[in-house]
Motif scaffolding. Structure first.
Motif, mmCIF file in Angstrom:
data_model
loop_
_atom_site.group_PDB
_atom_site.id
_atom_site.type_symbol
_atom_site.label_atom_id
_atom_site.label_comp_id
_atom_site.label_asym_id
_atom_site.label_seq_id
_atom_site.Cartn_x
_atom_site.Cartn_y
_atom_site.Cartn_z
ATOM 1 N N ILE A 48 0.845 -1.202 0.000
ATOM 2 C CA ILE A 48 0.000 0.000 0.000
ATOM 3 C C ILE A 48 0.879 1.250 0.000
ATOM 4 N N SER A 49 1.899 1.250 0.824
ATOM 5 C CA SER A 49 2.816 2.385 0.896
ATOM 6 C C SER A 49 3.511 2.630 -0.439
ATOM 7 N N ALA A 50 3.911 1.567 -1.118
ATOM 8 C CA ALA A 50 4.566 1.699 -2.426
ATOM 9 C C ALA A 50 3.614 2.314 -3.451
ATOM 10 N N GLN A 51 2.347 1.919 -3.416
ATOM 11 C CA GLN A 51 1.364 2.490 -4.348
ATOM 12 C C GLN A 51 1.125 3.964 -4.049
ATOM 13 N N LEU A 52 1.065 4.316 -2.768
ATOM 14 C CA LEU A 52 0.897 5.723 -2.400
ATOM 15 C C LEU A 52 2.089 6.554 -2.860
ATOM 16 N N LYS A 53 3.287 6.013 -2.714
ATOM 17 C CA LYS A 53 4.482 6.729 -3.165
ATOM 18 C C LYS A 53 4.471 6.885 -4.682
ATOM 19 N N ALA A 54 4.077 5.835 -5.396
ATOM 20 C CA ALA A 54 4.017 5.906 -6.860
ATOM 21 C C ALA A 54 3.032 6.991 -7.303
ATOM 22 N N ILE A 55 1.883 7.047 -6.647
ATOM 23 C CA ILE A 55 0.877 8.067 -6.977
ATOM 24 C C ILE A 55 1.438 9.458 -6.704
ATOM 25 N N SER A 56 2.071 9.631 -5.561
ATOM 26 C CA SER A 56 2.645 10.921 -5.207
ATOM 27 C C SER A 56 3.732 11.338 -6.201
ATOM 28 N N ASP A 57 4.594 10.412 -6.569
ATOM 29 C CA ASP A 57 5.661 10.707 -7.533
ATOM 30 C C ASP A 57 5.082 11.132 -8.879
ATOM 31 N N MET A 58 4.070 10.416 -9.334
ATOM 32 C CA MET A 58 3.458 10.740 -10.623
ATOM 33 C C MET A 58 2.794 12.116 -10.583
ATOM 34 N N GLN A 59 2.104 12.407 -9.477
ATOM 35 C CA GLN A 59 1.469 13.723 -9.344
ATOM 36 C C GLN A 59 2.519 14.832 -9.363
ATOM 37 N N ASN A 60 3.636 14.618 -8.679
ATOM 38 C CA ASN A 60 4.706 15.612 -8.658
ATOM 39 C C ASN A 60 5.304 15.812 -10.045
ATOM 40 N N GLU A 61 5.511 14.728 -10.772
ATOM 41 C CA GLU A 61 6.046 14.836 -12.125
ATOM 42 C C GLU A 61 5.100 15.624 -13.031
ATOM 43 N N ILE A 62 3.817 15.326 -12.932
ATOM 44 C CA ILE A 62 2.826 16.014 -13.767
ATOM 45 C C ILE A 62 2.818 17.509 -13.450
ATOM 46 N N MET A 63 2.777 17.846 -12.167
ATOM 47 C CA MET A 63 2.750 19.266 -11.787
ATOM 48 C C MET A 63 4.020 19.984 -12.220
ATOM 49 N N THR A 64 5.165 19.343 -12.054
ATOM 50 C CA THR A 64 6.433 19.958 -12.455
ATOM 51 C C THR A 64 6.468 20.208 -13.951
ATOM 52 N N LEU A 65 6.067 19.218 -14.721
ATOM 53 C CA LEU A 65 6.065 19.387 -16.177
ATOM 54 C C LEU A 65 5.090 20.475 -16.620
ATOM 55 N N GLU A 66 3.936 20.540 -15.977
ATOM 56 C CA GLU A 66 2.968 21.584 -16.334
ATOM 57 C C GLU A 66 3.513 22.974 -16.001
ATOM 58 N N LEU A 67 4.198 23.113 -14.866
ATOM 59 C CA LEU A 67 4.790 24.396 -14.497
ATOM 60 C C LEU A 67 5.885 24.800 -15.488
ATOM 61 N N ILE A 68 6.721 23.843 -15.862
ATOM 62 C CA ILE A 68 7.780 24.125 -16.831
ATOM 63 C C ILE A 68 7.184 24.506 -18.171
ATOM 64 N N ASN A 69 6.185 23.770 -18.584
ATOM 65 C CA ASN A 69 5.536 24.047 -19.864
ATOM 66 C C ASN A 69 4.874 25.426 -19.851
ATOM 67 N N ASP A 70 4.208 25.767 -18.766
ATOM 68 C CA ASP A 70 3.562 27.091 -18.649
ATOM 69 C C ASP A 70 4.603 28.215 -18.679
ATOM 70 N N ALA A 71 5.717 28.010 -17.988
ATOM 71 C CA ALA A 71 6.768 29.037 -17.958
ATOM 72 C C ALA A 71 7.379 29.246 -19.335
ATOM 73 N N LYS A 72 7.541 28.191 -20.099
ATOM 74 C CA LYS A 72 8.111 28.309 -21.444
ATOM 75 C C LYS A 72 7.157 29.009 -22.402
ATOM 76 N N GLN A 73 5.866 28.862 -22.165
ATOM 77 C CA GLN A 73 4.881 29.478 -23.054
ATOM 78 C C GLN A 73 4.753 30.977 -22.839
ATOM 79 N N LYS A 74 5.180 31.467 -21.679
ATOM 80 C CA LYS A 74 5.053 32.907 -21.365
ATOM 81 C C LYS A 74 6.117 33.710 -22.036
#
Length: 74
Positions: A48-74
């Motif tokens: 269960i802990s491994a699945q929670l960590k995987a979910i958290s890691d994926m969410q962090n990756e998505i948010m980071t990529l979206e922030l980078i993408n938004d910054a490049k578009q400005k």
């Protein structure tokens, strides 16, 4: 082309996120038998802990990529 890669990576991670959430829900529904050993419970908790960590890691990756993408578009 790079914008396309970022969007494709984000969508790939979102699909992975959905799969991880389904696995987590299934694990949380696991019926633990009366008198289950500590070893069995520890294994379940670790999974269960491994699945929670995987979910958290994926969410962090998505948010980071979206922030980078938004910054490049400005």
């Amino acid at each position: 082309m790079k914008k396309d890669i970022v969007k494709r990576f984000i969508s790939w991670r979102i699909r992975g996120l959905f799969v991880a959430e389904i696995r987590l829900k299934a694990l949380l529904k696991t019926d633990v038998k009366e008198g289950a050993s500590d070893k069995e419970l520890d294994a379940l908790y670790k999974t269960i802990s491994a699945q929670l960590k995987a979910i958290s890691d994926m969410q962090n990756e998505i948010m980071t990529l979206e922030l980078i993408n938004d910054a490049k578009q400005k």
